[in-house]
Design a protein around this motif. Structure first.
Motif, short mmCIF file in Angstrom:
data_model
loop_
_atom_site.label_atom_id
_atom_site.label_comp_id
_atom_site.label_asym_id
_atom_site.label_seq_id
_atom_site.Cartn_x
_atom_site.Cartn_y
_atom_site.Cartn_z
N LEU A 1 0.85 -1.18 0.00
CA LEU A 1 0.00 0.00 0.00
C LEU A 1 0.89 1.24 0.00
N PRO A 2 0.39 2.36 -0.49
CA PRO A 2 1.19 3.59 -0.40
C PRO A 2 1.49 3.95 1.05
N VAL A 3 2.73 4.32 1.31
CA VAL A 3 3.18 4.81 2.61
C VAL A 3 3.68 6.23 2.40
N GLU A 4 3.03 7.21 3.02
CA GLU A 4 3.26 8.61 2.70
C GLU A 4 3.65 9.40 3.94
N THR A 5 4.88 9.25 4.35
CA THR A 5 5.36 9.81 5.62
C THR A 5 5.13 11.32 5.71
N GLU A 6 5.61 12.07 4.73
CA GLU A 6 5.50 13.52 4.79
C GLU A 6 4.06 13.98 4.59
N ARG A 7 3.36 13.35 3.68
CA ARG A 7 1.97 13.74 3.45
C ARG A 7 1.13 13.51 4.70
N TRP A 8 1.37 12.43 5.39
CA TRP A 8 0.65 12.16 6.62
C TRP A 8 1.07 13.10 7.76
N GLY A 9 2.29 13.63 7.67
CA GLY A 9 2.82 14.40 8.78
C GLY A 9 3.24 13.52 9.93
N ALA A 10 3.56 12.26 9.64
CA ALA A 10 3.96 11.31 10.69
C ALA A 10 5.34 11.66 11.23
N GLN A 11 5.51 11.48 12.53
CA GLN A 11 6.83 11.66 13.12
C GLN A 11 7.75 10.49 12.79
N TYR A 12 7.18 9.28 12.78
CA TYR A 12 7.96 8.09 12.47
C TYR A 12 7.08 7.07 11.75
N VAL A 13 7.69 6.35 10.82
CA VAL A 13 7.05 5.21 10.18
C VAL A 13 8.05 4.06 10.22
N ALA A 14 7.67 2.94 10.82
CA ALA A 14 8.56 1.79 10.96
C ALA A 14 8.08 0.64 10.09
N MET A 15 9.04 -0.10 9.54
CA MET A 15 8.69 -1.23 8.67
C MET A 15 9.83 -2.25 8.65
N PRO A 16 9.52 -3.53 8.42
CA PRO A 16 10.56 -4.54 8.25
C PRO A 16 11.02 -4.59 6.81
N GLY A 17 12.22 -5.12 6.60
CA GLY A 17 12.67 -5.35 5.24
C GLY A 17 12.27 -6.71 4.71
N HIS A 18 11.93 -7.64 5.61
CA HIS A 18 11.80 -9.05 5.22
C HIS A 18 10.39 -9.48 4.86
N LYS A 19 9.44 -8.54 4.88
CA LYS A 19 8.06 -8.89 4.52
C LYS A 19 7.76 -8.36 3.12
N GLY A 20 6.94 -7.33 3.02
CA GLY A 20 6.52 -6.84 1.72
C GLY A 20 7.58 -6.13 0.92
N LEU A 21 8.78 -5.95 1.48
CA LEU A 21 9.88 -5.35 0.73
C LEU A 21 10.82 -6.41 0.18
N TYR A 22 10.57 -7.69 0.52
CA TYR A 22 11.27 -8.84 -0.08
C TYR A 22 12.77 -8.85 0.21
N GLY A 23 13.18 -8.18 1.28
CA GLY A 23 14.58 -8.21 1.67
C GLY A 23 14.87 -9.34 2.64
N PRO A 24 16.13 -9.46 3.07
CA PRO A 24 16.50 -10.52 4.02
C PRO A 24 15.97 -10.23 5.42
N GLN A 25 15.85 -11.28 6.22
CA GLN A 25 15.54 -11.09 7.63
C GLN A 25 16.70 -10.34 8.30
N GLY A 26 16.36 -9.60 9.36
CA GLY A 26 17.38 -8.80 10.03
C GLY A 26 17.56 -7.43 9.41
N THR A 27 16.62 -7.02 8.55
CA THR A 27 16.66 -5.69 7.97
C THR A 27 15.35 -4.98 8.24
N GLY A 28 15.40 -3.67 8.27
CA GLY A 28 14.21 -2.86 8.47
C GLY A 28 14.53 -1.41 8.24
N LEU A 29 13.49 -0.58 8.25
CA LEU A 29 13.64 0.85 8.02
C LEU A 29 12.81 1.63 9.03
#
Length: 374
Positions: free
Chosen positions: A178-206
């Motif tokens: 789904l679209p994730v819109e940090t600045e448009r939302w005005g969110a202070q923080y948005v956290a996400m894993p790398g190993h789920k919907g971003l198809y990266g390795p486990q042990g990664t995140g943003l």
């Protein structure tokens, strides 16, 4: 095996992800720690990953993209940065233990739960607004990891802006779908894993930090910058990245981000939602009253169901014997089950990725109904 547990981790990755991990394991040194070619190359690789993430998730710039171990790590940083002892925090009734346990760790923090029925976004919005006055922060998931319920996060963010309540978004089940819109939302923080919907390795995140965020580190140590000072650097991303980064993992995450951007978030999300609707329909038509299916209009690529009269974990084990990988139980989110009335039983959860196919869904529905007829 037919893999239907991508809400826990995407096991099927683009081939480029694994190739990049292996390739950079032999070529990337420690970023920011040396002026020689391999260290500089590692630094450039990490920068490219930040840049892709900043573009995909509407960050202020690439410097506001922090490398984390997973979404839980990012949420801990965000919550510990924003929530102080004695504060009042508003959450939805569908939060993961990564949020609720972190808040519960400080008994002086008051938590207000905005309850709303499953797949009833207007009811949730009204409850959320009732809880906001006087709150110090809000934390909300974009998608329930149990039910795939897509919460009205843009509207909730607008309410937070109206009441001047800083917002943390848990994008563990939405990033890449789904679209994730940090600045448009005005969110202070948005956290996400790398190993789920971003198809990266486990042990990664943003952890995407908002333009005006003032994050506090949870880890202290070397960053390769401002080494003469004993305080952590006061600038991002260095302030939150103590120690050596997982460069090989970041290399894989960079390729996962590339895959998502090239395929398209909307395309991936629509594919997963199509499979969810198909499975819900097949279970309802073929299994009838033997199963309770939790489905609604605002739903992602996650579907929970309850085999009536059968223990969910035993049922998932039986499905595993048939060659289907699903998850059963409370899914680390008891509050969501309490909100939906499934705390006592839990659910069996099927969750999809870009690599699942319609014929797998049909085979799974046949297996579920066949198991229920025993």
């Amino acid at each position: 095996m037919i893999y239907l547990d991508s809400a826990a981790t995407t096991l099927q990755k683009p081939p480029s992800v694994l190739r990049s991990v292996l390739y950079h394991g032999q070529r990337a040194a420690n970023p920011g720690r040396g002026g020689y070619a391999q260290a500089l190359y590692a630094g450039e690789l990490v920068y490219r990953c930040r840049t892709q993430a900043a573009q995909l998730f509407d960050a202020a710039d690439e410097g506001h993209v922090v490398m984390a171990f997973n979404a839980t790590h990012g949420l801990n940083i965000a919550i510990r940065s924003l929530v102080k002892p004695g504060d009042t925090v508003v959450i939805s009734g569908y939060e993961h233990n990564a949020v609720t346990r972190t808040l519960a760790a400080d008994p002086t923090v008051t938590v207000r739960v905005a309850s709303g029925a499953l797949f009833a976004p207007q009811e949730l919005l009204a409850a959320f607004e009732r809880q906001l006055p006087g709150a110090d922060a809000a934390v909300c998931t974009q998608v329930s990891n149990v039910f795939g319920y897509i919460l009205p996060i843009a509207e909730m963010a607008a309410l937070c802006r109206r009441y001047r309540v800083p917002l943390i978004v848990d994008a563990a089940q939405s990033a890449g779908m789904l679209p994730v819109e940090t600045e448009r939302w005005g969110a202070q923080y948005v956290a996400m894993p790398g190993h789920k919907g971003l198809y990266g390795p486990q042990g990664t995140g943003l952890l995407i930090c908002g333009r005006d965020a003032s994050p506090q580190p949870v880890l202290y140590g070397g960053t390769g910058s401002a080494s003469q000072n004993q305080a952590m650097p006061d600038f991002l991303p260095d302030r939150l990245e103590a120690g050596t980064l997982n460069v090989c993992g970041i290399a894989g995450l960079n390729e996962g981000l590339r895959f998502v951007r090239e395929k398209g978030v909307e395309v991936i999300g629509a594919h997963e939602q199509r499979l969810t609707r198909l499975l819900a329909r097949l279970l309802q038509e073929r299994c009838g009253e033997r199963v309770t299916v939790f489905t609604g209009a605002e739903q992602s690529g996650v579907l929970s169901f309850r085999p009536n009269g059968v223990d969910c974990e035993a049922f998932a084990a039986a499905l595993a014997d048939r060659g289907f990988a699903v998850r059963a139980g409370l899914h680390c989110a008891p509050l969501a089950h309490q909100s939906a009335g499934t705390l006592a039983s839990g659910t069996v959860r099927a969750s999809f990725s870009a690599f699942n196919r319609e014929e797998e869904v049909r085979a799974f529905a046949d297996a579920v109904c066949g198991e229920l007829k025993k």
